[in-house]
Write a protein that holds these residues in place. Structure first.
Motif, short mmCIF file in Angstrom:
data_model
loop_
_atom_site.label_atom_id
_atom_site.label_comp_id
_atom_site.label_asym_id
_atom_site.label_seq_id
_atom_site.Cartn_x
_atom_site.Cartn_y
_atom_site.Cartn_z
N THR A 27 0.83 -1.21 0.00
CA THR A 27 0.00 0.00 0.00
C THR A 27 0.86 1.26 0.00
N ASN A 28 0.20 2.41 -0.12
CA ASN A 28 0.94 3.68 -0.14
C ASN A 28 1.41 4.10 1.25
N SER A 29 1.16 3.29 2.28
CA SER A 29 1.70 3.57 3.62
C SER A 29 3.11 2.99 3.77
N PHE A 30 3.64 2.44 2.68
CA PHE A 30 4.94 1.76 2.71
C PHE A 30 6.04 2.60 3.35
N GLN A 31 6.23 3.84 2.89
CA GLN A 31 7.34 4.66 3.40
C GLN A 31 7.24 4.92 4.90
N SER A 32 6.05 5.20 5.39
CA SER A 32 5.90 5.45 6.83
C SER A 32 6.11 4.17 7.63
N GLU A 33 5.69 3.04 7.09
CA GLU A 33 5.93 1.76 7.76
C GLU A 33 7.42 1.43 7.78
N VAL A 34 8.11 1.68 6.68
CA VAL A 34 9.55 1.44 6.60
C VAL A 34 10.28 2.27 7.66
N LYS A 35 9.90 3.52 7.79
CA LYS A 35 10.54 4.39 8.77
C LYS A 35 10.43 3.81 10.18
N LYS A 36 9.26 3.30 10.55
CA LYS A 36 9.05 2.70 11.88
C LYS A 36 9.90 1.44 12.04
N ILE A 37 9.99 0.65 10.99
CA ILE A 37 10.80 -0.57 11.04
C ILE A 37 12.26 -0.22 11.24
N HIS A 38 12.77 0.71 10.46
CA HIS A 38 14.18 1.09 10.53
C HIS A 38 14.55 1.66 11.91
N GLN A 39 13.61 2.31 12.56
CA GLN A 39 13.88 2.87 13.89
C GLN A 39 14.11 1.78 14.94
N GLN A 40 13.69 0.57 14.66
CA GLN A 40 13.80 -0.52 15.63
C GLN A 40 15.03 -1.41 15.41
N ILE A 41 15.77 -1.14 14.37
CA ILE A 41 16.89 -2.01 13.98
C ILE A 41 18.16 -1.18 13.84
N PRO A 42 19.27 -1.62 14.46
CA PRO A 42 20.55 -0.90 14.28
C PRO A 42 21.14 -1.23 12.90
#
Length: 172
Positions: A27-42
């Motif tokens: 979906t078009n929420s991809f970029q915002s979801e990616v940002k949240k994922i990246h914040q949880q991983i070093p």
């Protein structure tokens, strides 16, 4: 080894549709979801990314800008004849036996949940678990539940009690 198990982001498919190995987009929420994922991983400490080759995982994998190994064993359950069918349109004579024993009963021209677990464990057991590396595994809810049920010693039939949201990160 520190493993970041990640479920793909929200797929672009209507609710109530059976999909597993169908290669659907996001979906078009991809970029915002990616940002949240990246914040949880070093991310700077991650040595390797493993991913299901289906595009809903593949697109997420590329955002890490690391070497990626695509592995079919990380794919979702193969729903065979049911792929892309509305759940309520699947005939009960086909659906009922599977619903009563989804762990062992194969979907017509697909696979059973135990078959999915066997392939995800084949993948997991091939990893160098004593390594000090950090890796990311991008996959689907089915393989994640099947793997976690084994690690946490939960009966496979009870693994759906493990709730896994789109874009969720679980550290193993």
């Amino acid at each position: 080894m520190e493993i970041y198990l990640v479920r793909h982001t929200t797929p672009n498919i209507e609710k109530g549709i059976c999909y597993g190995q169908s290669d659907i987009g996001i979906t078009n929420s991809f970029q915002s979801e990616v940002k949240k994922i990246h914040q949880q991983i070093p991310i700077e400490e991650v040595a390797m990314v493993y991913s299901s080759p289906l595009q809903r995982c593949k697109l997420l994998a590329t955002t890490f800008k690391k070497e990626i190994t695509f592995d079919d064993r990380l794919k979702e359950l193969n729903f065979g004849d049911w792929e892309l069918q509305p759940w309520d349109a699947i005939h009960s004579e086909s659906l009922d036996p599977w619903m009563k024993d989804f762990v062992n009963v194969k979907v017509p021209n697909g696979e059973s949940y135990i078959m999915l677990q066997q392939r995800i464990l084949s993948f997991y057991n091939a990893l160098d678990l004593i390594s000090q590396e950090k890796i990311v595994i991008i996959t689907h809810a089915g393989p994640m539940r099947a793997l976690l049920s084994n690690i946490r010693q939960i009966d496979l039939k009870d693994s759906f009690a493990i709730k896994i949201a789109y874009g969720e990160v679980i550290i193993v």
